[in-house]
Design an enzyme around this catalytic site. Sequence first.
Site, PDB file in Angstrom:
ATOM      1  N   HIS A  26      42.501  39.790  40.546  1.00 50.50           N
ATOM      2  CA  HIS A  26      41.577  40.559  41.402  1.00 50.50           C
ATOM      3  C   HIS A  26      40.354  41.027  40.607  1.00 50.50           C
ATOM      4  O   HIS A  26      39.935  42.189  40.699  1.00 50.50           O
ATOM      5  CB  HIS A  26      42.302  41.749  42.041  1.00 50.50           C
ATOM      6  CG  HIS A  26      43.391  41.324  42.978  1.00 50.50           C
ATOM      7  ND1 HIS A  26      43.213  41.204  44.332  1.00 50.50           N
ATOM      8  CD2 HIS A  26      44.675  40.943  42.743  1.00 50.50           C
ATOM      9  CE1 HIS A  26      44.338  40.796  44.897  1.00 50.50           C
ATOM     10  NE2 HIS A  26      45.244  40.623  43.948  1.00 50.50           N
ATOM     11  N   TYR A 296      49.856  46.016  34.550  1.00 46.66           N
ATOM     12  CA  TYR A 296      48.511  46.573  34.787  1.00 46.66           C
ATOM     13  C   TYR A 296      47.998  47.264  33.521  1.00 46.66           C
ATOM     14  O   TYR A 296      46.823  47.181  33.195  1.00 46.66           O
ATOM     15  CB  TYR A 296      48.529  47.537  35.988  1.00 46.66           C
ATOM     16  CG  TYR A 296      48.694  46.811  37.325  1.00 46.66           C
ATOM     17  CD1 TYR A 296      49.483  45.680  37.434  1.00 46.66           C
ATOM     18  CD2 TYR A 296      48.052  47.249  38.472  1.00 46.66           C
ATOM     19  CE1 TYR A 296      49.633  44.999  38.644  1.00 46.66           C
ATOM     20  CE2 TYR A 296      48.187  46.571  39.687  1.00 46.66           C
ATOM     21  CZ  TYR A 296      48.996  45.456  39.759  1.00 46.66           C
ATOM     22  OH  TYR A 296      49.129  44.785  40.947  1.00 46.66           O
TER      23      TYR A 296
HETATM   24  C1  HEM Z   1      54.816  41.436  38.974  1.00 48.50           C
HETATM   25  C2  HEM Z   1      53.918  41.152  39.923  1.00 48.50           C
HETATM   26  C3  HEM Z   1      52.455  41.395  39.723  1.00 48.50           C
HETATM   27  C4  HEM Z   1      51.706  41.276  38.584  1.00 48.50           C
HETATM   28  C5  HEM Z   1      52.142  40.824  37.205  1.00 48.50           C
HETATM   29  C6  HEM Z   1      50.349  41.671  38.931  1.00 48.50           C
HETATM   30  C7  HEM Z   1      49.295  41.703  38.035  1.00 48.50           C
HETATM   31  C8  HEM Z   1      48.082  42.306  38.275  1.00 48.50           C
HETATM   32  C9  HEM Z   1      47.114  42.655  37.255  1.00 48.50           C
HETATM   33  C10 HEM Z   1      47.277  42.375  35.761  1.00 48.50           C
HETATM   34  C11 HEM Z   1      46.075  43.258  37.857  1.00 48.50           C
HETATM   35  C12 HEM Z   1      44.822  43.835  37.207  1.00 48.50           C
HETATM   36  C13 HEM Z   1      45.103  45.299  36.809  1.00 48.50           C
HETATM   37  C14 HEM Z   1      43.922  45.992  36.180  1.00 48.50           C
HETATM   38  O1  HEM Z   1      43.373  45.481  35.192  1.00 48.50           O
HETATM   39  O2  HEM Z   1      43.559  47.100  36.664  1.00 48.50           O
HETATM   40  C15 HEM Z   1      46.368  43.293  39.279  1.00 48.50           C
HETATM   41  C16 HEM Z   1      45.557  43.828  40.247  1.00 48.50           C
HETATM   42  C17 HEM Z   1      45.869  43.833  41.580  1.00 48.50           C
HETATM   43  N1  HEM Z   1      47.070  43.455  42.164  1.00 48.50           N
HETATM   44 FE1  HEM Z   1      48.678  42.775  41.203  1.00 48.50          FE
HETATM   45  N2  HEM Z   1      50.291  42.022  40.251  1.00 48.50           N
HETATM   46  C18 HEM Z   1      51.557  41.857  40.777  1.00 48.50           C
HETATM   47  C19 HEM Z   1      51.943  42.109  42.071  1.00 48.50           C
HETATM   48  C20 HEM Z   1      51.085  42.462  43.076  1.00 48.50           C
HETATM   49  C21 HEM Z   1      51.477  42.671  44.436  1.00 48.50           C
HETATM   50  C22 HEM Z   1      52.896  42.556  44.980  1.00 48.50           C
HETATM   51  C23 HEM Z   1      50.334  43.024  45.123  1.00 48.50           C
HETATM   52  C24 HEM Z   1      50.177  43.387  46.563  1.00 48.50           C
HETATM   53  C25 HEM Z   1      51.066  44.095  47.230  1.00 48.50           C
HETATM   54  C26 HEM Z   1      49.243  43.043  44.171  1.00 48.50           C
HETATM   55  C27 HEM Z   1      47.931  43.354  44.455  1.00 48.50           C
HETATM   56  C28 HEM Z   1      46.954  43.596  43.513  1.00 48.50           C
HETATM   57  C29 HEM Z   1      45.628  44.086  43.848  1.00 48.50           C
HETATM   58  C30 HEM Z   1      45.054  44.362  45.234  1.00 48.50           C
HETATM   59  C31 HEM Z   1      44.963  44.250  42.628  1.00 48.50           C
HETATM   60  C32 HEM Z   1      43.539  44.776  42.415  1.00 48.50           C
HETATM   61  C33 HEM Z   1      43.560  46.281  42.224  1.00 48.50           C
HETATM   62  C34 HEM Z   1      42.158  46.800  41.951  1.00 48.50           C
HETATM   63  O3  HEM Z   1      41.302  46.630  42.836  1.00 48.50           O
HETATM   64  O4  HEM Z   1      41.924  47.365  40.861  1.00 48.50           O
HETATM   65  N3  HEM Z   1      49.738  42.698  42.944  1.00 48.50           N
HETATM   66  N4  HEM Z   1      47.608  42.705  39.503  1.00 48.50           N
END
Ligand code: HEM
Length: 306
Positions: A26, A296
């Site tokens: 994202h 995260y």
């Molecule tokens: C183990 C499973 C998951 C991993 C490893 C993962 C990994 C990540 C990482 C590394 C980021 C960036 C974090 C940052 O630098 O602030 C991120 C952002 C995000 N993830 Fe995940 N994620 C997972 C599951 C999910 C799920 C289940 C959802 C939805 C329900 C989701 C929705 C999002 C969204 C919307 C963002 C952006 C947040 C923002 O706008 O700062 N992720 N994810």
Amino acid sequence: MSGLSEQLVDGLNASYGVHARSRAAHAKGVLCAATFTPTASASALSRAPHFAGPPVRAHVRFSNGSGNPTVPDSTRDARGMAVKFYLPDGGTTDIVAITLPVFFTRTPEDLIAFNQARRPDPATGEPDAAKVGAFLAEHPESVPAVTAAITHPTPASYAALTYHALHAFGFVASDDTVRYGRYHLVPDGGEEILDEEEAAGKPADYLRDELNDRLAGGPARFALDVQLGTADDPIDDPTAEWPPDREVVRMGTIDITGLAFDREGEGDVLVFDPTRVPDGIRLSDDKILLARPGAYSVSVTRRTSG
Ligand code: HEM
């Protein structure tokens, strides 16, 4: 051997590349200012402070699913909506949602294997269909999310999509009763989708421009709903969709008022973490949910160093 959180982020980096100062997933997004106004039913379901009223300030970040910060907005992919509520006691709580109805895997280990299977082949730049097929044959529970991602419609607007937080959370009432439910963020004006010809004509950053134009005409509103589970609905499996006939409680409305520039500047780190919950909301034993804060944090460390 690095830890699970590092491996999860390495898996995202392998799919999307490493991009300095960007989120590992994202990466491209738009930050907005918002207000959350709860309903009376929200305070009956949960004693969490933002459900008690009065309205609270919020930030909303819309995003494209990819970890590539320059991905064109018309790319077929999930979109994200992350909400940060500023609580009366000075704390915060987050809801992090995507447009897919379910997640890819039940466990972080399976997610690492899935990212390995879909790693682009250096010769073609595309995932190897045979490897992805072999993973899906062993993990039929991953098929609905993969299908939803590759057939994802091209949105006309970030503000005209429905987003799902996927995990179940326990909502604790003032008498300690706990009901498990899943959040859905529903746009007031319904979904707006582009056809292929319209999508092909759009500039790379059209979703940001569209949002800016739309908000100049007034707030964009979303309903925050909780779909309540029954004893038949798993609370630890984000690959399993719950039946659509379940009771839905309207928790409130989110009014998005304009683009925001008051965070993420001058060293301010903004991170949305779905496990950051106040009294009145409980986490489930969902292994994907519990793996998220560690991953995260690794992404934050990497995007804020160097
Ligand atoms: C183990 C499973 C998951 C991993 C490893 C993962 C990994 C990540 C990482 C590394 C980021 C960036 C974090 C940052 O630098 O602030 C991120 C952002 C995000 N993830 Fe995940 N994620 C997972 C599951 C999910 C799920 C289940 C959802 C939805 C329900 C989701 C929705 C999002 C969204 C919307 C963002 C952006 C947040 C923002 O706008 O700062 N992720 N994810």
